[in-house]
Design a protein around this motif. Structure first.
Motif, mmCIF file in Angstrom:
data_model
loop_
_atom_site.group_PDB
_atom_site.id
_atom_site.type_symbol
_atom_site.label_atom_id
_atom_site.label_comp_id
_atom_site.label_asym_id
_atom_site.label_seq_id
_atom_site.Cartn_x
_atom_site.Cartn_y
_atom_site.Cartn_z
ATOM 1 N N VAL A 29 10.522 1.424 51.764
ATOM 2 C CA VAL A 29 10.732 1.907 50.399
ATOM 3 C C VAL A 29 9.693 1.261 49.490
ATOM 4 C CG1 VAL A 29 12.309 1.999 48.434
ATOM 5 C CG2 VAL A 29 13.202 2.246 50.750
ATOM 6 N N THR A 30 9.178 2.015 48.564
ATOM 7 C CA THR A 30 8.252 1.478 47.568
ATOM 8 C C THR A 30 8.549 2.101 46.212
ATOM 9 O OG1 THR A 30 5.920 1.064 47.054
ATOM 10 C CG2 THR A 30 6.463 3.222 47.939
ATOM 11 N N VAL A 31 8.238 1.379 45.140
ATOM 12 C CA VAL A 31 8.515 1.825 43.780
ATOM 13 C C VAL A 31 7.199 1.927 43.023
ATOM 14 C CG1 VAL A 31 9.718 1.330 41.619
ATOM 15 C CG2 VAL A 31 10.797 0.763 43.813
ATOM 16 N N LYS A 32 6.981 3.047 42.385
ATOM 17 C CA LYS A 32 5.779 3.256 41.592
ATOM 18 C C LYS A 32 6.138 3.921 40.268
ATOM 19 C CE LYS A 32 2.666 3.801 45.563
ATOM 20 N NZ LYS A 32 1.653 4.681 46.220
ATOM 21 N N GLN A 33 5.427 3.536 39.224
ATOM 22 C CA GLN A 33 5.655 4.159 37.929
ATOM 23 C C GLN A 33 5.099 5.573 37.928
ATOM 24 O OE1 GLN A 33 4.362 1.813 34.595
ATOM 25 N NE2 GLN A 33 4.509 3.510 33.143
ATOM 26 N N ASP A 36 11.301 13.743 27.372
ATOM 27 C CA ASP A 36 12.576 13.179 26.924
ATOM 28 C C ASP A 36 12.774 11.728 27.357
ATOM 29 O OD1 ASP A 36 12.798 13.712 29.606
ATOM 30 O OD2 ASP A 36 14.909 14.301 29.497
ATOM 31 N N THR A 37 11.775 11.110 27.980
ATOM 32 C CA THR A 37 11.894 9.719 28.399
ATOM 33 C C THR A 37 10.575 8.989 28.171
ATOM 34 O OG1 THR A 37 12.383 8.225 30.251
ATOM 35 C CG2 THR A 37 11.252 10.267 30.780
ATOM 36 N N PRO A 38 10.627 7.722 27.726
ATOM 37 C CA PRO A 38 9.388 6.966 27.536
ATOM 38 C C PRO A 38 8.867 6.335 28.814
ATOM 39 C CG PRO A 38 11.253 5.670 26.801
ATOM 40 C CD PRO A 38 11.804 7.009 27.200
ATOM 41 N N LEU A 39 9.737 6.229 29.838
ATOM 42 C CA LEU A 39 9.329 5.537 31.060
ATOM 43 C C LEU A 39 10.166 6.010 32.231
ATOM 44 C CD1 LEU A 39 7.539 3.195 32.225
ATOM 45 C CD2 LEU A 39 9.490 1.687 31.800
ATOM 46 N N ALA A 40 9.523 6.176 33.371
ATOM 47 C CA ALA A 40 10.230 6.577 34.585
ATOM 48 C C ALA A 40 9.502 6.021 35.801
ATOM 49 C CB ALA A 40 10.337 8.106 34.678
ATOM 50 N N PHE A 41 10.289 5.620 36.804
ATOM 51 C CA PHE A 41 9.741 5.135 38.069
ATOM 52 C C PHE A 41 10.222 6.031 39.201
ATOM 53 C CE2 PHE A 41 9.193 1.401 35.514
ATOM 54 C CZ PHE A 41 8.076 0.762 36.057
ATOM 55 N N GLY A 42 9.400 6.131 40.216
ATOM 56 C CA GLY A 42 9.775 6.869 41.400
ATOM 57 C C GLY A 42 10.028 5.924 42.567
ATOM 58 N N VAL A 43 11.113 6.167 43.291
ATOM 59 C CA VAL A 43 11.419 5.391 44.495
ATOM 60 C C VAL A 43 11.038 6.256 45.699
ATOM 61 C CG1 VAL A 43 13.167 4.143 45.782
ATOM 62 C CG2 VAL A 43 13.321 4.265 43.288
ATOM 63 N N LYS A 76 3.581 9.103 55.596
ATOM 64 C CA LYS A 76 3.452 9.617 54.240
ATOM 65 C C LYS A 76 4.678 9.175 53.446
ATOM 66 C CE LYS A 76 5.585 14.206 54.722
ATOM 67 N NZ LYS A 76 5.399 15.655 54.486
ATOM 68 N N TRP A 77 4.493 9.120 52.135
ATOM 69 C CA TRP A 77 5.568 8.673 51.261
ATOM 70 C C TRP A 77 6.100 9.860 50.471
ATOM 71 C CZ3 TRP A 77 7.397 3.803 51.607
ATOM 72 C CH2 TRP A 77 6.592 2.861 52.248
ATOM 73 N N GLU A 78 7.410 10.037 50.532
ATOM 74 C CA GLU A 78 8.069 11.131 49.818
ATOM 75 C C GLU A 78 8.932 10.558 48.700
ATOM 76 O OE1 GLU A 78 7.700 14.262 50.209
ATOM 77 O OE2 GLU A 78 6.784 14.523 52.197
ATOM 78 N N LEU A 79 8.995 11.279 47.569
ATOM 79 C CA LEU A 79 9.821 10.847 46.453
ATOM 80 C C LEU A 79 11.289 11.050 46.800
ATOM 81 C CD1 LEU A 79 9.982 9.831 43.529
ATOM 82 C CD2 LEU A 79 9.878 12.226 42.774
ATOM 83 N N ALA A 132 16.426 5.339 49.378
ATOM 84 C CA ALA A 132 15.807 5.468 48.070
ATOM 85 C C ALA A 132 16.872 5.556 46.980
ATOM 86 C CB ALA A 132 14.904 6.694 48.025
ATOM 87 N N LYS A 133 17.978 6.249 47.264
ATOM 88 C CA LYS A 133 19.055 6.374 46.300
ATOM 89 C C LYS A 133 19.676 5.013 46.002
ATOM 90 C CE LYS A 133 23.700 8.278 45.739
ATOM 91 N NZ LYS A 133 24.800 9.050 46.409
ATOM 92 N N ARG A 134 19.993 4.246 47.042
ATOM 93 C CA ARG A 134 20.600 2.932 46.854
ATOM 94 C C ARG A 134 19.655 1.988 46.112
ATOM 95 N NH1 ARG A 134 21.807 0.926 52.525
ATOM 96 N NH2 ARG A 134 22.205 -0.992 51.344
ATOM 97 N N TRP A 135 18.386 2.065 46.435
ATOM 98 C CA TRP A 135 17.398 1.214 45.758
ATOM 99 C C TRP A 135 17.329 1.559 44.259
ATOM 100 C CZ3 TRP A 135 14.446 -2.266 48.796
ATOM 101 C CH2 TRP A 135 13.533 -3.046 48.074
ATOM 102 N N GLY A 136 17.319 2.855 43.963
ATOM 103 C CA GLY A 136 17.289 3.279 42.571
ATOM 104 C C GLY A 136 18.545 2.883 41.818
ATOM 105 N N GLU A 137 19.718 3.006 42.465
ATOM 106 C CA GLU A 137 20.970 2.612 41.820
ATOM 107 C C GLU A 137 20.984 1.117 41.520
ATOM 108 O OE1 GLU A 137 23.983 5.968 43.762
ATOM 109 O OE2 GLU A 137 23.782 3.972 44.673
#
Length: 367
Positions: free
Chosen positions: A85-89, A96-103, A115-118, A145-150
Motif C-alpha cells: 500500500v502507498t499513499v500519494k497526494q 469541493d475539497t482543498p486536499l485529497a490523498f489517494g491510497v 502496477k499501482w491501482e487506486l 486500501a480501505k482500511r488504510w484510508g479509514e
C-alpha cells in the motif's frame, strides 16, 4: 504524579509564612509519549485557570491533520504490509475539497511487473476527513486500501478535539515564557519560576499529571527554600543574570537596526520602551535570586530604555526639520512670480552673404 514537594508543600509553606525563592519545574514525556491524549476542553480549561491567554491549544486545520496522517505509515498500527500500500497526494482534487490523498494498492503482473491501482480516496469534506471509493465507483476494490484510508481519516479527525504530546509540550513552553521563567541550561530541560508564577505553573503540572494518569509521563516540581543549597542558589543566580543579559543584547541589537533604518515608525520605539519597563518588573520578581546583582542589572535596563526614548526624540526632531524645510520651499514657490522666458532668435543677415572658403561655409551653418 507530581511530587508532593511541589504544589502541596509550596502552597502550604507560603500560607505558613515561610520564605521560598520559587520552584524548579521539569517534565519527561517518556519513550511512549505519542500515546498521550487529552480532550481539548479539559486541556484548555487547565491552562485558562492560571493565565489570561485565550488559547494554548495549537490550531489544526483538517488539511494539516490529513497531511500528518498521510505520513504516519507504520504508526497507524495496521496489520498490513506497507509494501503493498502507498499513499500519494492527488494533484487535481475536485473543487469541493482543498486536499485529497489517494491510497494505492499493488497489483502483481506477470513478467516481473507491478502496477499501482487506486483503492481509496481520503479527502477533506465539510470540515472533516472522510474516506471514499475511487471516482465513479461505489465499492472499494481493495480491502487493505480501505482500511488504510479509514485509519488515516480516524486519526486526522481525532486531531481536532484532542491534545497530544506535541501540544502539551508547546503549551508548557508558552506558559513558562509568559510567566517569565529562567532555564537552568541554554537548551532548557529544568526551569525556575519565582513566587506566584511558580505556584501557577505547578498547578498546571499537577492537573496534567491527573489527566495523563497511568501514562509514561512524569511532571516534576520542587520548592526552593530561601536558605537552599548554596550551589543551587549560585546556579540559578548565574543563569538568571545570563538570561537578562541575553535579553538586553537582543534589545541593543534591535535598537541599532531601528536607528540605521529610515523606515522605523515612532510607535516601534514606544513598544521597545514598554518592553524595557516589563523587563524591569521581571527583574524585581527575581530580586531574591539576583540579590546584589539586581541594582546593576536594573541600571543597564534603564540605560537601554533611555536609548530607545532618545532615539524616538531624534526621529521626531529630524522629521520636524524636514517638514519645516519642505513648507518653506513650498511657500517660496507659491509666492514667487515666474519671469517670462525670452527665447533668443538668431540674427538675420542684412543681405546676401558671400562665402569665399569652406571654413566660412561651415561657420555659417554651425548650430
Amino acid at each position: 504524579m507530581l511530587n508532593e514537594t511541589a504544589t502541596g508543600k509550596f502552597s502550604s509553606a507560603r500560607k505558613a509564612g515561610e520564605a521560598f525563592l520559587g520552584v524548579e519545574v521539569a517534565w519527561n514525556m517518556g519513550e511512549q509519549a505519542t500515546d498521550l491524549a487529552i480532550p481539548r476542553g479539559q486541556f484548555e480549561a487547565l491552562f485558562m485557570a492560571v493565565t489570561n491567554r485565550k488559547e494554548f491549544f495549537k490550531k489544526i486545520t483538517a488539511e494539516d491533520s490529513l497531511t500528518v496522517a498521510a505520513k504516519l505509515g507504520w504508526s497507524l498500527q495496521l496489520k498490513i504490509d506497507p509494501r503493498t500500500v502507498t499513499v500519494k497526494q492527488l494533484s487535481k482534487p475536485d473543487k469541493d475539497t482543498p486536499l485529497a490523498f489517494g491510497v494505492y494498492y499493488r497489483v502483481s503482473l506477470e513478467g516481473e511487473r507491478d502496477k499501482w491501482e487506486l483503492g481509496a480516496r481520503v479527502r477533506v469534506q465539510d470540515g472533516q476527513v472522510v474516506v471514499c471509493p475511487p471516482m465513479d465507483e461505489t465499492e472499494f476494490p481493495s480491502e487493505s486500501a480501505k482500511r488504510w484510508g479509514e485509519a488515516m481519516a480516524t486519526y486526522a479527525n481525532e486531531c481536532f478535539g484532542t491534545a497530544f504530546n506535541y501540544h502539551i509540550s508547546h503549551a508548557l513552553l508558552d506558559l513558562g515564557d509568559e510567566l517569565g521563567w529562567v532555564s537552568r541550561r541554554v537548551s532548557g530541560g529544568v526551569y525556575f519560576l519565582p513566587g506566584d508564577s511558580g505556584e501557577k505553573f505547578t498547578q498546571v503540572l499537577d492537573g496534567l499529571a491527573e489527566l495523563t494518569n497511568e501514562k509514561p509521563v512524569k511532571f516534576e516540581g520542587s520548592a526552593i527554600p530561601q536558605y537552599a543549597d548554596p550551589r543551587t542558589l549560585s546556579t540559578w543566580k548565574r543563569r538568571t543574570e545570563q538570561t537578562f543579559e541575553g535579553e538586553l543584547d537582543q534589545l541593543n541589537a534591535r535598537l541599532a537596526d531601528m536607528v540605521s533604518s529610515d523606515k522605523t515608525r515612532e510607535s516601534t520605539f514606544d513598544t521597545k520602551v514598554f518592553e524595557c519597563a516589563e523587563l524591569l518588573l521581571k527583574a524585581d520578581r527575581y530580586a531574591n535570586i539576583l540579590q546584589e546583582r539586581l541594582g546593576p542589572l536594573k541600571e543597564k535596563i534603564d540605560e537601554v530604555r533611555a536609548k530607545f526614548a532618545d532615539a524616538k526624540a531624534e526621529l521626531q526632531a529630524s522629521k520636524g526639520k524636514a517638514d519645516k524645510a519642505f513648507n518653506d520651499v513650498a511657500k517660496a514657490a507659491k509666492g514667487a512670480k515666474a519671469a517670462p522666458t525670452v527665447v533668443a532668435q538668431p540674427a538675420k543677415p542684412a543681405g546676401p552673404v558671400k562665402v569665399r572658403t569652406k571654413a566660412e561655409l561651415m561657420a555659417l551653418f554651425a548650430i
